[in-house]
Structure formats: structure tokens, C-alpha cells
Design a protein around this motif. Structure first.
Motif, PDB file in Angstrom:
ATOM      1  N   ILE A  48       0.704  -1.222   0.185  1.00 56.65           N
ATOM      2  CA  ILE A  48      -0.036  -0.199   0.153  1.00 56.65           C
ATOM      3  C   ILE A  48       0.553   1.268  -0.075  1.00 56.65           C
ATOM      4  O   ILE A  48       0.500   1.712  -0.701  1.00 56.65           O
ATOM      5  CB  ILE A  48      -1.070   0.227   0.993  1.00 56.65           C
ATOM      6  N   GLY A  49       1.752   1.433   0.664  1.00 52.40           N
ATOM      7  CA  GLY A  49       2.572   2.604   0.208  1.00 52.40           C
ATOM      8  C   GLY A  49       3.187   2.408  -0.016  1.00 52.40           C
ATOM      9  O   GLY A  49       3.343   4.237  -0.498  1.00 52.40           O
ATOM     10  N   SER A  50       3.337   2.253  -1.518  1.00 55.67           N
ATOM     11  CA  SER A  50       4.303   2.945  -2.589  1.00 55.67           C
ATOM     12  C   SER A  50       2.567   3.065  -3.534  1.00 55.67           C
ATOM     13  O   SER A  50       2.892   3.757  -5.204  1.00 55.67           O
ATOM     14  CB  SER A  50       4.287   2.058  -3.502  1.00 55.67           C
ATOM     15  N   LEU A  51       1.003   3.276  -3.363  1.00 56.00           N
ATOM     16  CA  LEU A  51       0.269   3.729  -4.014  1.00 56.00           C
ATOM     17  C   LEU A  51       0.447   5.273  -4.139  1.00 56.00           C
ATOM     18  O   LEU A  51       0.465   5.874  -2.859  1.00 56.00           O
ATOM     19  CB  LEU A  51      -0.889   3.238  -3.632  1.00 56.00           C
ATOM     20  N   SER A  52      -0.762   6.002  -5.094  1.00 48.32           N
ATOM     21  CA  SER A  52      -1.196   7.465  -4.661  1.00 48.32           C
ATOM     22  C   SER A  52      -1.853   7.479  -3.886  1.00 48.32           C
ATOM     23  O   SER A  52      -2.561   6.187  -3.088  1.00 48.32           O
ATOM     24  CB  SER A  52      -1.967   7.703  -5.814  1.00 48.32           C
ATOM     25  N   PRO A  53      -2.102   8.464  -2.755  1.00 48.49           N
ATOM     26  CA  PRO A  53      -2.125   8.557  -1.515  1.00 48.49           C
ATOM     27  C   PRO A  53      -4.248   8.495  -1.138  1.00 48.49           C
ATOM     28  O   PRO A  53      -4.707   7.892  -0.669  1.00 48.49           O
ATOM     29  CB  PRO A  53      -2.180  10.292  -1.553  1.00 48.49           C
ATOM     30  N   GLU A  54      -4.805   8.208  -2.764  1.00 49.02           N
ATOM     31  CA  GLU A  54      -6.061   8.138  -3.146  1.00 49.02           C
ATOM     32  C   GLU A  54      -6.351   6.678  -3.232  1.00 49.02           C
ATOM     33  O   GLU A  54      -7.677   6.152  -2.553  1.00 49.02           O
ATOM     34  CB  GLU A  54      -7.220   9.150  -4.208  1.00 49.02           C
ATOM     35  N   LYS A  57      -5.644   5.127  -0.024  1.00 55.89           N
ATOM     36  CA  LYS A  57      -6.965   5.170   1.240  1.00 55.89           C
ATOM     37  C   LYS A  57      -8.241   3.692   0.646  1.00 55.89           C
ATOM     38  O   LYS A  57      -8.298   2.850   1.795  1.00 55.89           O
ATOM     39  CB  LYS A  57      -7.464   5.903   1.060  1.00 55.89           C
ATOM     40  N   GLU A  58      -8.330   4.277  -0.539  1.00 55.07           N
ATOM     41  CA  GLU A  58      -9.005   3.331  -1.048  1.00 55.07           C
ATOM     42  C   GLU A  58      -8.770   1.437  -0.417  1.00 55.07           C
ATOM     43  O   GLU A  58      -9.729   0.519  -0.442  1.00 55.07           O
ATOM     44  CB  GLU A  58      -9.269   3.257  -2.289  1.00 55.07           C
ATOM     45  N   VAL A  59      -7.637   0.625  -1.501  1.00 52.61           N
ATOM     46  CA  VAL A  59      -7.035  -0.371  -1.162  1.00 52.61           C
ATOM     47  C   VAL A  59      -7.551  -0.606   0.558  1.00 52.61           C
ATOM     48  O   VAL A  59      -7.226  -2.211   0.465  1.00 52.61           O
ATOM     49  CB  VAL A  59      -5.349  -0.078  -1.990  1.00 52.61           C
ATOM     50  N   GLY A  60      -6.366  -0.178   1.106  1.00 55.05           N
ATOM     51  CA  GLY A  60      -6.150  -0.051   2.471  1.00 55.05           C
ATOM     52  C   GLY A  60      -7.888  -0.519   3.001  1.00 55.05           C
ATOM     53  O   GLY A  60      -7.849  -1.663   4.091  1.00 55.05           O
ATOM     54  N   ARG A  61      -8.895   0.024   2.996  1.00 57.06           N
ATOM     55  CA  ARG A  61      -9.910   0.078   3.552  1.00 57.06           C
ATOM     56  C   ARG A  61     -10.466  -1.186   2.833  1.00 57.06           C
ATOM     57  O   ARG A  61     -10.889  -2.812   3.796  1.00 57.06           O
ATOM     58  CB  ARG A  61     -11.231   0.962   3.265  1.00 57.06           C
ATOM     59  N   ALA A  62     -10.495  -1.229   1.424  1.00 54.82           N
ATOM     60  CA  ALA A  62     -11.049  -2.823   0.701  1.00 54.82           C
ATOM     61  C   ALA A  62     -10.603  -4.036   1.922  1.00 54.82           C
ATOM     62  O   ALA A  62     -10.735  -5.014   2.250  1.00 54.82           O
ATOM     63  CB  ALA A  62     -10.871  -2.687  -0.113  1.00 54.82           C
ATOM     64  N   ALA A  63      -8.824  -4.569   1.963  1.00 56.48           N
ATOM     65  CA  ALA A  63      -7.934  -5.153   2.433  1.00 56.48           C
ATOM     66  C   ALA A  63      -8.104  -5.055   3.349  1.00 56.48           C
ATOM     67  O   ALA A  63      -8.818  -5.942   3.809  1.00 56.48           O
ATOM     68  CB  ALA A  63      -6.646  -4.658   1.867  1.00 56.48           C
ATOM     69  N   ASN A  64      -8.279  -4.181   4.294  1.00 56.17           N
ATOM     70  CA  ASN A  64      -8.599  -4.798   6.368  1.00 56.17           C
ATOM     71  C   ASN A  64     -10.325  -4.779   6.555  1.00 56.17           C
ATOM     72  O   ASN A  64     -10.031  -6.197   6.972  1.00 56.17           O
ATOM     73  CB  ASN A  64      -9.141  -3.272   6.767  1.00 56.17           C
ATOM     74  N   LEU A  65     -11.473  -4.628   5.546  1.00 53.39           N
ATOM     75  CA  LEU A  65     -12.545  -4.932   5.495  1.00 53.39           C
ATOM     76  C   LEU A  65     -13.135  -6.090   4.997  1.00 53.39           C
ATOM     77  O   LEU A  65     -13.375  -7.193   5.631  1.00 53.39           O
ATOM     78  CB  LEU A  65     -13.638  -3.959   4.616  1.00 53.39           C
ATOM     79  N   ALA A  66     -12.049  -6.504   4.032  1.00 46.14           N
ATOM     80  CA  ALA A  66     -11.745  -8.017   3.931  1.00 46.14           C
ATOM     81  C   ALA A  66     -11.542  -8.984   4.976  1.00 46.14           C
ATOM     82  O   ALA A  66     -11.846  -9.710   5.377  1.00 46.14           O
ATOM     83  CB  ALA A  66     -10.935  -8.281   2.420  1.00 46.14           C
ATOM     84  N   SER A  67     -10.041  -8.524   5.176  1.00 44.19           N
ATOM     85  CA  SER A  67     -10.221  -8.914   6.387  1.00 44.19           C
ATOM     86  C   SER A  67     -10.412  -9.590   7.198  1.00 44.19           C
ATOM     87  O   SER A  67     -10.364 -10.378   7.790  1.00 44.19           O
ATOM     88  CB  SER A  67      -8.119  -9.091   7.137  1.00 44.19           C
ATOM     89  N   ARG A  68     -11.180  -8.532   7.781  1.00 46.03           N
ATOM     90  CA  ARG A  68     -12.307  -9.093   8.731  1.00 46.03           C
ATOM     91  C   ARG A  68     -13.094  -9.917   9.126  1.00 46.03           C
ATOM     92  O   ARG A  68     -13.303 -10.465   9.887  1.00 46.03           O
ATOM     93  CB  ARG A  68     -12.838  -7.224   9.532  1.00 46.03           C
ATOM     94  N   GLU A  69     -13.533  -9.110   7.848  1.00 48.51           N
ATOM     95  CA  GLU A  69     -14.770 -10.314   7.345  1.00 48.51           C
ATOM     96  C   GLU A  69     -14.189 -11.647   6.702  1.00 48.51           C
ATOM     97  O   GLU A  69     -15.050 -12.487   8.095  1.00 48.51           O
ATOM     98  CB  GLU A  69     -15.553 -10.462   5.875  1.00 48.51           C
ATOM     99  N   ILE A  70     -13.444 -12.214   6.471  1.00 52.51           N
ATOM    100  CA  ILE A  70     -12.950 -13.167   6.658  1.00 52.51           C
ATOM    101  C   ILE A  70     -12.319 -14.047   8.353  1.00 52.51           C
ATOM    102  O   ILE A  70     -12.829 -14.712   8.644  1.00 52.51           O
ATOM    103  CB  ILE A  70     -11.437 -13.756   6.007  1.00 52.51           C
ATOM    104  N   GLU A  71     -11.940 -12.976   9.410  1.00 50.43           N
ATOM    105  CA  GLU A  71     -11.820 -12.966  10.003  1.00 50.43           C
ATOM    106  C   GLU A  71     -12.483 -13.560  11.275  1.00 50.43           C
ATOM    107  O   GLU A  71     -12.362 -14.555  12.107  1.00 50.43           O
ATOM    108  CB  GLU A  71     -10.545 -12.196  11.120  1.00 50.43           C
ATOM    109  N   GLU A  72     -13.773 -13.158  10.779  1.00 50.57           N
ATOM    110  CA  GLU A  72     -15.172 -12.965  11.439  1.00 50.57           C
ATOM    111  C   GLU A  72     -15.803 -13.988  11.163  1.00 50.57           C
ATOM    112  O   GLU A  72     -15.706 -15.228  11.884  1.00 50.57           O
ATOM    113  CB  GLU A  72     -15.893 -12.053  11.161  1.00 50.57           C
ATOM    114  N   ALA A  73     -15.334 -14.914   9.535  1.00 47.96           N
ATOM    115  CA  ALA A  73     -15.799 -16.114   9.442  1.00 47.96           C
ATOM    116  C   ALA A  73     -15.282 -16.838   9.826  1.00 47.96           C
ATOM    117  O   ALA A  73     -16.538 -18.766   9.899  1.00 47.96           O
ATOM    118  CB  ALA A  73     -15.983 -15.917   7.905  1.00 47.96           C
ATOM    119  N   LEU A  74     -14.048 -16.925  10.163  1.00 48.60           N
ATOM    120  CA  LEU A  74     -12.924 -18.434  10.632  1.00 48.60           C
ATOM    121  C   LEU A  74     -13.433 -17.932  11.674  1.00 48.60           C
ATOM    122  O   LEU A  74     -13.973 -19.611  12.318  1.00 48.60           O
ATOM    123  CB  LEU A  74     -11.696 -17.859  10.956  1.00 48.60           C
TER     124      LEU A  74
END
Ligand code: PHE
Length: 342
Positions: A48-54, A57-74
Motif C-alpha cells: 500500500i505504501g507505494s500507491l498514490s494517496p487516494e 485509502k481505498e485499497v487499504g479500506r478494502a483490504a482491512n474490511l476483507a481481512s476482518r470479514e474473513i477473520e469473522e467467518a473463521l
């Protein structure tokens, strides 16, 4: 954006893998594959650090949400599976308390011990105390104090096992009489079961055998007390209807001395071919007598004030008679097939 797309793909792949996992162990594999250190989503987060600021934000949010959803399911699936696994384990490890137990082998009292217990119980019931003495005995207690001085011919009848200077294996339980009287003042009422030893071995003699000694010293004891006591004992052990008789006997430490016989309880004295009494009608049972005044004096009792009676019996011999056992040596071979019969 292609990365967001990829995250969505990874997420749905993970969620279906979670749903398909059949055990908590399989779930752990899913977790490592989709959220572990080298999982693709983890790689995406690192980049993520190598992406443009916009985009960041978007990728970070999507990745975090996805991780959280997977963790929740697990987590949810883990709970589900763990409960099932616990139940299955409880089912297979369950103990059926209605099953019969493993029988523990039962011990058996030796026939001699049954007679000893029986006789001792009888005397304890009369108020006698149980006394014991050593099996390695001094010459003094085994002989001299019992009015059998050194060089006396009565000693040779005892087939003694001699140990070191002055010590013997006791040839009878009578030395316990002496030890008891030396340790207390009259009145004395004791019964003394124990092992005794003589150099003797045939169908009715073994080098080790048991004796039960009895001693009563008090004011006014007579031969009548001796006879009544021993007759009651014999009936207690062998049967109420039996008769006893006294014959003159001889022992160095009693005067007068008697031998007591028991009427034969197989034939009652009516069968000349009886296998037990051989037609005699009587069975020899024990030796007894009034304590010799010389013995009372030896232990410091006043024979003018006190009299006493003593008796000695062989519980092995009594058990042979009681249980119809032809050979005394069977008693000491330790064969369980023999012992289990009693
Ligand atoms: N001690 C004697 C024996 O072994 C038996 C006995 C005991 C006799 C007490 C009289 C009194 O033969």
C-alpha cells in the motif's frame, strides 16, 4: 481498480474455503492461506505504501474490511466446529458406568489361620488378652524357666533347632507364659498363638507348625476351671454336641498334667473302621495342666496365693481334623488349588 477486484475475489475464495472446512485443523490451514504472513492480502497491504494517496485509502479500506470479514467467518466457523468436536470426543470417551467391573481375585484364609482366629476369638470373648513372644528364643525361656533344667532328659523330646550359643527356635509357645508372668502381676488371662519349630517331618509333622498357648493365673483356679474352659472352646470350634475327656499326661511345667481328647465327630465312636479316629472314638486334642508351683516361684508369683492352668494346642492338627485333610505338609506348600478349597 484491479486490486480492489482481486481483494473481492480473494475474500469470496476465503469465505467459501471457510464454509467448506470440515475441522478446526482445516480452518487453521485456511487462515494461514488467506491471512498468513505470505498470504496475498497481506502482500497487498504491505504494498500500500507505494500507491498514490487516494488509492492508498481505498485499497487499504478494502483490504482491512476483507481481512476482518474473513477473520469473522473463521471465528464463527471455528466455534461451530469446536463444539461439534467436543461433543464427538465426549461421546467416544464416555464411560459406560453400567458395565460390570473387572473382578478382583479374592484371597483365602489358610485353614490353620481359620482355626487360630476361631480359637482366639473364643478366648477374647472370655476376657483373655492376646500375648506374643519371639520365635528365636533363649534356652532359659524355652526350657529352664519351664522347669526343664539343662541336662534334663525332657529336653531331648523337643527335637530342638539350636542356633548360636544359648538361642533356639522355640519348640513350643510355652515360653510366652514365662514372658507374660515376668511382665505383669496376677491375675493373668492370655492366649498366645504363634509359630513353633521342631526337627521333624512326616505326614503329620512339619519343621514349622503353629501352637496356641493359653495361661490363666488367679486366686482359686482349679482343674475344674481348666476342663470347663477347654470343653467350651472345643465345642465352639468343632460343634456343640461333642464330648471331651481328660487323660493323665506329663509335662515338666504342669502338675497335674492332662491330655484332652475330643469325641470323634465323624463316627461318634460307633465305627471301628472310622477313617478319622481309626476306631478309637476319640481324637487327641491338646496338652494342659495346672501350672507347676516351681514355675510360679520362678517368675516371682506366690504359689500359696495363686494357682493357674495352662494349655497348648496345635491349630494345624485341629484344622486337619476339622477339614478332613490327610497330610499336614499340604498346609505349607502354598498351592493355591489346595488353599482355595477352604
Ligand atoms: N508346650 C507343650 C507342648 O508343646 C504343651 C503344653 C502347653 C502343655 C501348656 C501343658 C501346658 O507339648
Amino acid at each position: 481498480m484491479a486490486v480492489i477486484q482481486r481483494i473481492e475475489e480473494l475474500k469470496s475464495g476465503a469465505l467459501s474455503a471457510v464454509a467448506a472446512a470440515g475441522s478446526t485443523a482445516a480452518l487453521e490451514d485456511v487462515r494461514v492461506r488467506f491471512l498468513g504472513r505470505s498470504a496475498e492480502i497481506t502482500e497487498i497491504k504491505k504494498s500500500i505504501g507505494s500507491l498514490s494517496p487516494e488509492d492508498r485509502k481505498e485499497v487499504g479500506r478494502a483490504a482491512n474490511l476483507a481481512s476482518r470479514e474473513i477473520e469473522e467467518a473463521l471465528r464463527a466457523r471455528t466455534n461451530e466446529l469446536a463444539a461439534g468436536e467436543r461433543e464427538a470426543r465426549l461421546r467416544t470417551e464416555a464411560v459406560d458406568v453400567t458395565l460390570p467391573g473387572v473382578p478382583f481375585p479374592k484371597g483365602h484364609l489358610h485353614p490353620s489361620m481359620r482355626v487360630i482366629d476361631d480359637v482366639v476369638d473364643f478366648f477374647v470373648g472370655l476376657g483373655y488378652r492376646v500375648a506374643e513372644g519371639p520365635e528365636v528364643e533363649t534356652d532359659y525361656y524355652n526350657f529352664t524357666a519351664l522347669n526343664i533344667p539343662p541336662e534334663h532328659p525332657a529336653r531331648s523330646e523337643h527335637d530342638t533347632f539350636f542356633l548360636d550359643e544359648g538361642l533356639v527356635l522355640r519348640t513350643h509357645t510355652s515360653p510366652v507364659q514365662i514372658r507374660t508372668m515376668l511382665a505383669q502381676e496376677p491375675p493373668v488371662y492370655v492366649v498366645c498363638p504363634g509359630r513353633t519349630y521342631r526337627r521333624d517331618s512326616d505326614p503329620t509333622h512339619t519343621p514349622m507348625f503353629h501352637q496356641i498357648e493359653g495361661l490363666a493365673v488367679d486366686r482359686g483356679l482349679t482343674l475344674g476351671h481348666l476342663k470347663g474352659t477347654l470343653a467350651a472352646m472345643a465345642r465352639h470350634v468343632f460343634g456343640e454336641e461333642l464330648k471331651v475327656r481328660l487323660r493323665p499326661g506329663y509335662f515338666q511345667f504342669t502338675e497335674p498334667s492332662v491330655e484332652m481328647d475330643l469325641s470323634c465327630f465323624v463316627c461318634g465312636g460307633n465305627d471301628p473302621n472310622c477313617t478319622l479316629c481309626k476306631g478309637a472314638g476319640w481324637l487327641e486334642m491338646l496338652g494342659a495342666g495346672m501350672v507347676d508351683p516351681a514355675v510360679l516361684e520362678e517368675v516371682g508369683y506366690d504359689p500359696e496365693e495363686y494357682t493357674g492352668f495352662a494349655f497348648g494346642m496345635g491349630p494345624d492338627r485341629m484344622a486337619m481334623v476339622k477339614y478332613g485333610i490327610p497330610d499336614l505338609r499340604l498346609f505349607f506348600e502354598g498351592d493355591l488349588r489346595f488353599l482355595r478349597q477352604f
